[in-house]
Design a protein around this motif. Structure first.
Motif, PDB file in Angstrom:
ATOM      1  N   GLU A  65      -8.484  37.688 -33.001  1.00  0.00           N
ATOM      2  CA  GLU A  65      -7.612  38.287 -31.992  1.00  0.00           C
ATOM      3  C   GLU A  65      -8.324  38.272 -30.637  1.00  0.00           C
ATOM      4  OE1 GLU A  65      -4.478  39.282 -32.115  1.00  0.00           O
ATOM      5  OE2 GLU A  65      -4.325  38.615 -34.204  1.00  0.00           O
ATOM      6  N   ARG A  66      -7.671  37.748 -29.631  1.00  0.00           N
ATOM      7  CA  ARG A  66      -8.254  37.658 -28.296  1.00  0.00           C
ATOM      8  C   ARG A  66      -7.281  38.196 -27.254  1.00  0.00           C
ATOM      9  NH1 ARG A  66      -9.831  32.912 -30.895  1.00  0.00           N
ATOM     10  NH2 ARG A  66     -12.058  32.366 -30.744  1.00  0.00           N
ATOM     11  N   SER A  67      -7.818  38.691 -26.177  1.00  0.00           N
ATOM     12  CA  SER A  67      -7.004  39.120 -25.052  1.00  0.00           C
ATOM     13  C   SER A  67      -6.473  37.869 -24.349  1.00  0.00           C
ATOM     14  CB  SER A  67      -7.852  39.942 -24.081  1.00  0.00           C
ATOM     15  OG  SER A  67      -8.830  39.115 -23.470  1.00  0.00           O
ATOM     16  N   PRO A  68      -5.472  38.025 -23.499  1.00  0.00           N
ATOM     17  CA  PRO A  68      -4.967  36.865 -22.756  1.00  0.00           C
ATOM     18  C   PRO A  68      -6.066  36.143 -21.985  1.00  0.00           C
ATOM     19  CG  PRO A  68      -3.437  38.679 -22.568  1.00  0.00           C
ATOM     20  CD  PRO A  68      -4.650  39.217 -23.267  1.00  0.00           C
ATOM     21  N   GLU A  69      -6.923  36.894 -21.331  1.00  0.00           N
ATOM     22  CA  GLU A  69      -7.993  36.273 -20.548  1.00  0.00           C
ATOM     23  C   GLU A  69      -8.963  35.505 -21.427  1.00  0.00           C
ATOM     24  OE1 GLU A  69     -11.440  37.443 -17.261  1.00  0.00           O
ATOM     25  OE2 GLU A  69     -10.183  39.004 -18.157  1.00  0.00           O
ATOM     26  N   GLN A  70      -9.356  36.109 -22.565  1.00  0.00           N
ATOM     27  CA  GLN A  70     -10.336  35.455 -23.427  1.00  0.00           C
ATOM     28  C   GLN A  70      -9.752  34.222 -24.100  1.00  0.00           C
ATOM     29  OE1 GLN A  70     -11.863  37.796 -26.672  1.00  0.00           O
ATOM     30  NE2 GLN A  70     -13.376  36.265 -27.259  1.00  0.00           N
ATOM     31  N   MET A  71      -8.486  34.272 -24.449  1.00  0.00           N
ATOM     32  CA  MET A  71      -7.882  33.152 -25.168  1.00  0.00           C
ATOM     33  C   MET A  71      -8.026  31.845 -24.407  1.00  0.00           C
ATOM     34  SD  MET A  71      -4.127  32.766 -26.857  1.00  0.00           S
ATOM     35  CE  MET A  71      -3.831  31.382 -27.968  1.00  0.00           C
TER      36      MET A  71
ATOM     37  N   ALA B 123      -0.212  33.852 -18.621  1.00  0.00           N
ATOM     38  CA  ALA B 123      -1.641  34.074 -18.858  1.00  0.00           C
ATOM     39  C   ALA B 123      -2.406  32.762 -18.742  1.00  0.00           C
ATOM     40  CB  ALA B 123      -1.849  34.695 -20.237  1.00  0.00           C
TER      41      ALA B 123
ATOM     42  N   SER C 296     -10.341  31.168 -22.104  1.00  0.00           N
ATOM     43  CA  SER C 296     -11.695  30.928 -21.603  1.00  0.00           C
ATOM     44  C   SER C 296     -12.349  29.797 -22.386  1.00  0.00           C
ATOM     45  CB  SER C 296     -12.532  32.204 -21.704  1.00  0.00           C
ATOM     46  OG  SER C 296     -12.699  32.591 -23.053  1.00  0.00           O
TER      47      SER C 296
ATOM     48  N   TRP D  99       0.262  39.500 -28.485  1.00  0.00           N
ATOM     49  CA  TRP D  99       0.634  40.044 -27.188  1.00  0.00           C
ATOM     50  C   TRP D  99       1.763  39.274 -26.501  1.00  0.00           C
ATOM     51  CZ3 TRP D  99      -0.475  36.242 -23.658  1.00  0.00           C
ATOM     52  CH2 TRP D  99      -1.519  35.354 -23.981  1.00  0.00           C
TER      53      TRP D  99
ATOM     54  N   HIS E 248      -5.503  32.200 -16.319  1.00  0.00           N
ATOM     55  CA  HIS E 248      -6.855  32.218 -16.871  1.00  0.00           C
ATOM     56  C   HIS E 248      -7.403  30.855 -17.302  1.00  0.00           C
ATOM     57  CE1 HIS E 248      -6.739  36.538 -16.758  1.00  0.00           C
ATOM     58  NE2 HIS E 248      -5.691  36.597 -17.555  1.00  0.00           N
TER      59      HIS E 248
END
Length: 241
Positions: free
Chosen positions: A134-140, A57, A142, A46, A61
């Motif tokens: 693969e992770r979303s920006p928020e999850q990456m 991000a 966390s 992303w 986050h």
């Protein structure tokens, strides 16, 4: 006059995107004319074409008071040509950051003291390590979940390491940095060498030179500037003997 300068820094939440713009000379920093090259690598899908998305991000986050990025600031030997420095940069980046997400820039501002260019490398990188998930920006950004990695963020390389282990890593990284510079100098047929060790470790009985900074240098007379330059050259000559 090859000299070793390798500063390792970190940036807390809320500072990464601005610093990335600073090293890439973008936005309000675009008027500066010392940018030689810039690039990035190992970004998640992303942000593969736009590293600014990654740093934004992280600023949003990453946990409160957490470091979004770390950075290596490394002086590049003046004895090397532009192409030789480029080869050295290509060697330094993977050695310094491995496969972590990074953005780099090479600056070559003119020295306020000597009037020569002062080429140096900025490599800012995330301590979050790839694990194939693969992770979303928020999850990456966390918290890492050791039992179920797919449910948490990417693990930080520094996580769980004590102060002694981290110190040893810094020493080894600086040693590697010096070795790569010396290999580049030798390949270029130069006799100059750099040393990552402190003056005391080198057996040199001299007070470390205080960083002058552009404001202090501008206030110096030409004789004072010449005196500082001569002292530096004398030190480097004695070290090479």
């Amino acid at each position: 006059m090859a000299s070793f300068h390798h500063c390792i820094k970190s940036g807390k939440k809320g500072t990464a995107a601005n610093h990335a713009a600073y090293i890439a000379r973008q936005g309000k920093y675009g008027q500066r004319e010392d940018l030689i090259s810039t690039g990035h690598g190992n970004m998640p899908a992303w942000a593969s074409d736009n590293p600014a998305l990654f740093w934004k991000a992280g600023d949003k986050h990453e946990r409160a008071n957490g470091a979004v990025y770390r950075e290596h600031e490394i002086a590049l030997p003046a004895e090397l040509t532009h192409e030789q420095r480029k080869e050295l940069v290509d060697d330094l980046i993977p050695a310094m950051v491995g496969d972590k997400p990074y953005q780099y820039a090479v600056h070559a501002p003119r020295s306020a003291l000597e009037g020569k260019t002062n080429a140096h490398l900025h490599v800012m990188f995330s301590d979050r390590m790839h694990d194939g998930i693969e992770r979303s920006p928020e999850q990456m950004f966390s918290r890492y979940n050791a039992k179920h990695p797919e449910r948490g963020g990417c693990r930080k390389d520094s996580g769980g390491k004590n102060r002694l282990a981290l110190r040893d890593e810094v020493i080894q990284t600086r040693k590697t940095c010096a070795e790569l510079q010396n290999a580049a100098l030798e390949k270029a047929g130069q006799t100059a060498r750099v040393d990552h060790r402190t003056l005391k470790e080198q057996g040199i009985d001299r007070t470390p030179e205080r960083h002058l900074g552009p404001v202090r240098i501008q206030a110096m007379s030409e004789d004072e500037k010449a005196s500082v330059v001569e002292a530096r050259r004398d030190h480097l000559h004695r070290r090479a003997m």
